[in-house]
Motif scaffolding. Structure first.
Motif, PDB file in Angstrom:
ATOM      1  N   ARG A 132     -30.595 -40.821 -42.310  1.00  0.00           N
ATOM      2  CA  ARG A 132     -30.634 -39.358 -42.257  1.00  0.00           C
ATOM      3  C   ARG A 132     -32.081 -38.886 -42.361  1.00  0.00           C
ATOM      4  NH1 ARG A 132     -25.709 -36.951 -45.760  1.00  0.00           N
ATOM      5  NH2 ARG A 132     -25.476 -35.552 -43.976  1.00  0.00           N
ATOM      6  N   GLY A 133     -32.283 -37.625 -42.766  1.00  0.00           N
ATOM      7  CA  GLY A 133     -33.653 -37.133 -42.789  1.00  0.00           C
ATOM      8  C   GLY A 133     -33.772 -35.724 -43.316  1.00  0.00           C
ATOM      9  N   ILE A 134     -34.525 -34.894 -42.586  1.00  0.00           N
ATOM     10  CA  ILE A 134     -34.921 -33.572 -43.061  1.00  0.00           C
ATOM     11  C   ILE A 134     -33.714 -32.709 -43.404  1.00  0.00           C
ATOM     12  CG2 ILE A 134     -36.172 -31.458 -42.480  1.00  0.00           C
ATOM     13  CD1 ILE A 134     -37.768 -33.173 -40.429  1.00  0.00           C
ATOM     14  N   ASP A 135     -32.731 -32.666 -42.532  1.00  0.00           N
ATOM     15  CA  ASP A 135     -31.625 -31.726 -42.709  1.00  0.00           C
ATOM     16  C   ASP A 135     -30.807 -32.051 -43.958  1.00  0.00           C
ATOM     17  OD1 ASP A 135     -30.649 -29.357 -41.499  1.00  0.00           O
ATOM     18  OD2 ASP A 135     -28.840 -30.420 -40.885  1.00  0.00           O
ATOM     19  N   ALA A 136     -30.413 -33.314 -44.114  1.00  0.00           N
ATOM     20  CA  ALA A 136     -29.613 -33.698 -45.283  1.00  0.00           C
ATOM     21  C   ALA A 136     -30.396 -33.492 -46.573  1.00  0.00           C
ATOM     22  CB  ALA A 136     -29.165 -35.156 -45.154  1.00  0.00           C
ATOM     23  N   ALA A 137     -31.700 -33.753 -46.546  1.00  0.00           N
ATOM     24  CA  ALA A 137     -32.519 -33.618 -47.753  1.00  0.00           C
ATOM     25  C   ALA A 137     -32.663 -32.154 -48.160  1.00  0.00           C
ATOM     26  CB  ALA A 137     -33.892 -34.245 -47.529  1.00  0.00           C
ATOM     27  N   ARG A 138     -32.913 -31.280 -47.190  1.00  0.00           N
ATOM     28  CA  ARG A 138     -33.077 -29.861 -47.549  1.00  0.00           C
ATOM     29  C   ARG A 138     -31.745 -29.268 -47.998  1.00  0.00           C
ATOM     30  NH1 ARG A 138     -31.985 -25.325 -43.206  1.00  0.00           N
ATOM     31  NH2 ARG A 138     -30.922 -26.550 -41.610  1.00  0.00           N
ATOM     32  N   ASN A 139     -30.635 -29.766 -47.463  1.00  0.00           N
ATOM     33  CA  ASN A 139     -29.326 -29.295 -47.908  1.00  0.00           C
ATOM     34  C   ASN A 139     -29.024 -29.767 -49.328  1.00  0.00           C
ATOM     35  OD1 ASN A 139     -28.991 -28.104 -45.414  1.00  0.00           O
ATOM     36  ND2 ASN A 139     -27.692 -29.737 -44.596  1.00  0.00           N
ATOM     37  N   THR A 197     -40.039 -34.107 -44.147  1.00  0.00           N
ATOM     38  CA  THR A 197     -38.940 -33.911 -45.101  1.00  0.00           C
ATOM     39  C   THR A 197     -39.460 -33.265 -46.380  1.00  0.00           C
ATOM     40  OG1 THR A 197     -37.794 -35.862 -44.231  1.00  0.00           O
ATOM     41  CG2 THR A 197     -37.088 -35.064 -46.374  1.00  0.00           C
ATOM     42  N   GLY A 198     -40.580 -33.768 -46.870  1.00  0.00           N
ATOM     43  CA  GLY A 198     -41.165 -33.213 -48.086  1.00  0.00           C
ATOM     44  C   GLY A 198     -41.549 -31.750 -47.930  1.00  0.00           C
ATOM     45  N   LYS A 199     -42.100 -31.403 -46.776  1.00  0.00           N
ATOM     46  CA  LYS A 199     -42.469 -30.005 -46.516  1.00  0.00           C
ATOM     47  C   LYS A 199     -41.237 -29.097 -46.590  1.00  0.00           C
ATOM     48  CE  LYS A 199     -44.855 -29.396 -42.753  1.00  0.00           C
ATOM     49  NZ  LYS A 199     -45.357 -29.696 -41.389  1.00  0.00           N
ATOM     50  N   ALA A 200     -40.145 -29.539 -45.972  1.00  0.00           N
ATOM     51  CA  ALA A 200     -38.922 -28.734 -45.981  1.00  0.00           C
ATOM     52  C   ALA A 200     -38.370 -28.603 -47.401  1.00  0.00           C
ATOM     53  CB  ALA A 200     -37.878 -29.359 -45.063  1.00  0.00           C
ATOM     54  N   MET A 201     -38.396 -29.701 -48.159  1.00  0.00           N
ATOM     55  CA  MET A 201     -37.874 -29.662 -49.531  1.00  0.00           C
ATOM     56  C   MET A 201     -38.712 -28.742 -50.413  1.00  0.00           C
ATOM     57  SD  MET A 201     -36.938 -33.703 -49.994  1.00  0.00           S
ATOM     58  CE  MET A 201     -36.259 -33.551 -51.661  1.00  0.00           C
ATOM     59  N   LYS A 202     -40.030 -28.749 -50.227  1.00  0.00           N
ATOM     60  CA  LYS A 202     -40.887 -27.876 -51.032  1.00  0.00           C
ATOM     61  C   LYS A 202     -40.779 -26.417 -50.600  1.00  0.00           C
ATOM     62  CE  LYS A 202     -44.188 -31.043 -53.086  1.00  0.00           C
ATOM     63  NZ  LYS A 202     -45.606 -31.459 -53.276  1.00  0.00           N
ATOM     64  N   GLN A 203     -40.296 -26.165 -49.392  1.00  0.00           N
ATOM     65  CA  GLN A 203     -39.974 -24.794 -49.004  1.00  0.00           C
ATOM     66  C   GLN A 203     -38.810 -24.273 -49.846  1.00  0.00           C
ATOM     67  OE1 GLN A 203     -42.486 -23.377 -47.367  1.00  0.00           O
ATOM     68  NE2 GLN A 203     -41.369 -22.780 -45.509  1.00  0.00           N
ATOM     69  N   VAL A 204     -37.824 -25.150 -50.091  1.00  0.00           N
ATOM     70  CA  VAL A 204     -36.668 -24.755 -50.905  1.00  0.00           C
ATOM     71  C   VAL A 204     -37.080 -24.585 -52.367  1.00  0.00           C
ATOM     72  CG1 VAL A 204     -34.350 -25.417 -51.676  1.00  0.00           C
ATOM     73  CG2 VAL A 204     -35.075 -25.923 -49.328  1.00  0.00           C
ATOM     74  N   ASP A 205     -37.852 -25.544 -52.885  1.00  0.00           N
ATOM     75  CA  ASP A 205     -38.288 -25.501 -54.287  1.00  0.00           C
ATOM     76  C   ASP A 205     -39.735 -25.978 -54.368  1.00  0.00           C
ATOM     77  OD1 ASP A 205     -38.777 -25.680 -56.987  1.00  0.00           O
ATOM     78  OD2 ASP A 205     -36.894 -26.680 -57.474  1.00  0.00           O
ATOM     79  N   PRO A 206     -40.690 -25.071 -54.454  1.00  0.00           N
ATOM     80  CA  PRO A 206     -42.110 -25.460 -54.469  1.00  0.00           C
ATOM     81  C   PRO A 206     -42.536 -26.202 -55.727  1.00  0.00           C
ATOM     82  CG  PRO A 206     -41.825 -23.118 -53.918  1.00  0.00           C
ATOM     83  CD  PRO A 206     -40.511 -23.596 -54.421  1.00  0.00           C
ATOM     84  N   ASP A 207     -41.682 -26.221 -56.760  1.00  0.00           N
ATOM     85  CA  ASP A 207     -42.074 -26.828 -58.039  1.00  0.00           C
ATOM     86  C   ASP A 207     -41.722 -28.302 -58.156  1.00  0.00           C
ATOM     87  OD1 ASP A 207     -43.048 -24.365 -58.926  1.00  0.00           O
ATOM     88  OD2 ASP A 207     -41.066 -23.759 -59.663  1.00  0.00           O
ATOM     89  N   ILE A 208     -41.144 -28.886 -57.107  1.00  0.00           N
ATOM     90  CA  ILE A 208     -40.757 -30.299 -57.196  1.00  0.00           C
ATOM     91  C   ILE A 208     -41.964 -31.212 -56.990  1.00  0.00           C
ATOM     92  CG2 ILE A 208     -38.391 -29.865 -56.454  1.00  0.00           C
ATOM     93  CD1 ILE A 208     -39.200 -30.939 -53.668  1.00  0.00           C
ATOM     94  N   GLU A 209     -41.825 -32.472 -57.445  1.00  0.00           N
ATOM     95  CA  GLU A 209     -42.802 -33.524 -57.172  1.00  0.00           C
ATOM     96  C   GLU A 209     -42.140 -34.589 -56.310  1.00  0.00           C
ATOM     97  OE1 GLU A 209     -46.059 -33.829 -60.587  1.00  0.00           O
ATOM     98  OE2 GLU A 209     -44.099 -34.532 -61.268  1.00  0.00           O
ATOM     99  N   LEU A 210     -42.907 -35.137 -55.366  1.00  0.00           N
ATOM    100  CA  LEU A 210     -42.360 -36.055 -54.374  1.00  0.00           C
ATOM    101  C   LEU A 210     -43.023 -37.420 -54.462  1.00  0.00           C
ATOM    102  CD1 LEU A 210     -42.273 -33.637 -51.308  1.00  0.00           C
ATOM    103  CD2 LEU A 210     -40.335 -34.335 -52.737  1.00  0.00           C
TER     104      LEU A 210
END
Length: 501
Positions: A132-139, A197-210
């Motif tokens: 999988r990838g960007i879509d499943a991770a951001r969801n 994927t990381g960019k999309a996830m940080k759009q949802v929550d900018p406070d996460i660490e990857l």
């Protein structure tokens, strides 16, 4: 024959770095009996109303594990997170390709978040970048971290979780360089996918660490080029790079085996140098730190794992039964983390229960502490504060794969808030005790609290459900007067010397 002796000088100004408590993290993967029969067993007499074993919860609490990686591991590279949420009766049974078992999905994201709260740990969640990838991770991060008012956050609320889980540490896949991985990727393929994927996830929550995947071990043919290429493509997005390493004593050469933390130290230094090269290449002010999120001894169970029938639920996989020499190496590996506390900010002993683990259980029965439980517990409890650099003068030896191996591994942690100083030491000498003299003049007013010792005359001794052969004792002969500490360290021993102001 020259008499063995060692000296150490400790100064509170010789600081390496503040210890990030997350170096004492661990790992629960949907593998073997880690989940089913390990942390979760609804029919067990000591299980709570969610089916979690309270005896295991109590043992994990003793370790004071601050963060637990989940759900994999190799398993995550073909995992659909949606399978593990919602009504249990509607969850699908799947072929789990990494370990060739049946995954029932009785435990998923919400249940694990509940379990982590019960043991006072945060969750380090991994996303599938294999199939999988960007879509499943951001969801998934919308499901876990967004408050409400969107499809996936409201779906979580429908599943009974009004408040978000607020998971702040995320692994971008697992061991993507490995040919055993479902969806193996080249460094270029992975670096691009991790970045987007990381960019999309940080759009949802900018406070996460990857955490980006590094090499699966230092012996991979693409190491360290895999790290360099991955970071070149994702430097501005990710925060850590992962390291994985396991050791074994297949040749039954204890002196060589106990020196293997030197290989770990070299691995850390090489990855650190690679990170800093890419930092320089990017003219960046950002520093990428290290997440050593798989490490342990793993070799005892290799032969029995070859006999396991595929496509069953929770077979006994990777169930290493650890001996005393394994505990000594684990102690030295933990000391290596403390010696590199300026760059190693997270780590995960793999794993926590049953699967290459400090805690073992019987289905329907009891639980017990393996030999490696104790150095892990001691460092987790007492190793919080500032890591100091001990100035150590100690004899050395040569082994089959290593030269100039110090007979003693040592680290020290100073906690100014509590006024505590703890020295961790492994004596690797197979036949002789080591007198140790420590200059503590920098620590005016500190006195000895206790000297905890883990020792057994047989390095192959193991703990079982019915007999704990290897357990800590107190060494009552250590003294500390006028800034000078004297100790006698038994041959092949783990030592924790605690002082307090």
């Amino acid at each position: 024959m020259k008499k063995l002796k060692a000296t150490m000088t400790l100064d509170q100004h010789f600081k390496i770095a503040e210890v990030d408590k997350r170096i004492y993290g661990s790992f629960i993967e949907h593998l073997g009996r880690a989940v089913y029969g390990g942390i979760y067993e609804p029919d067990h007499p000591e299980s709570d109303n969610q089916g979690f074993r309270t005896d295991v919860i109590n043992l994990v609490k003793q370790l004071q594990v601050p963060i637990v990686r989940y759900p994999g591991g190799n398993m995550v590279s073909a995992y659909n997170w949606e399978d593990g949420v919602g009504p249990k009766a509607e969850r699908p049974r799947r072929l789990e390709l990494a370990w060739r078992t049946i995954e029932t999905n009785e435990v998923g994201t919400n249940e694990f978040a509940d379990w982590a709260k019960k043991v006072n740990a945060d969750v380090m969640m991994a996303v599938n970048l294999g199939t999988r990838g960007i879509d499943a991770a951001r969801n998934l991060i919308e499901y876990t971290n967004h408050p409400s008012g969107t499809y996936y956050s409201d779906l979580r609320r429908q599943h009974g979780y009004e408040s978000p889980h607020n998971i702040k540490t995320w692994c971008l896949g697992n061991e993507m360089d490995g040919p055993w991985q479902v969806g193996q990727k080249t460094a270029y393929e992975y670096g691009r996918l991790a970045n987007e994927t990381g960019k999309a996830m940080k759009q949802v929550d900018p406070d996460i660490e990857l955490v980006a995947c590094g090499s699966s071990s230092s012996t991979m043919p693409t190491f360290p080029e895999y790290e360099a290429t991955t970071l070149d493509l994702s430097y501005d997005t990710v925060d850590y790079i992962s390291l994985h390493q396991y050791y074994g004593n297949r040749s039954n050469d204890t002196a060589n085996y106990l020196a293997k933390n030197l290989d770990m130290a070299h691995f850390i230094k090489t990855v650190t140098a690679t990170c800093d090269y890419i930092k320089a290449k990017h003219r960046s002010k950002k520093t990428i730190n290290l997440s050593f999120d798989e490490w342990n001894v793993w070799y005892h169970s290799n032969d029995q794992d070859k006999q396991i029938e595929p496509w069953v639920v929770a077979p006994p996989q990777l169930e290493d039964h650890y001996n005393f020499e394994d505990a000594l190496l684990v102690g030295s590996m933990l000391i290596t983390f403390l010696q590199n506390a300026d760059r190693v900010k997270m780590a995960a002993m793999a794993q926590l229960v049953n699967v290459i683990a400090p805690i073992m259980t019987e289905n329907g029965g009891g639980s017990f502490k393996q030999t490696i439980f104790y150095p892990y517990m001691h460092t987790s409890i007492f190793g919080r504060g500032v890591s100091l650099k001990p100035i150590l003068n100690v004899p050395k030896y040569d082994a089959r794969d290593f030269t100039d191996v110090p007979y003693l591994d040592a680290a020290a942690v100073h906690n100014e808030e509590t006024g505590e100083l703890t020295i961790f030491i492994v004596n690797k000498h197979l036949s002789e005790a080591m007198p140790l003299e420590v200059d503590l003049r920098s620590f005016t007013g500190y006195s000895l609290v206790e000297h905890i010792e883990l020792y057994h005359e047989d390095v192959k001794a193991v703990n079982t459900m019915t007999h704990e052969a290897v357990k800590p004792q107190l060494n009552t002969f250590t003294t500390c007067e006028l800034g000078h500490l004297s100790a006698q360290l038994k041959q092949t021993s783990w030592n924790v010397i605690r002082l307090k102001k």
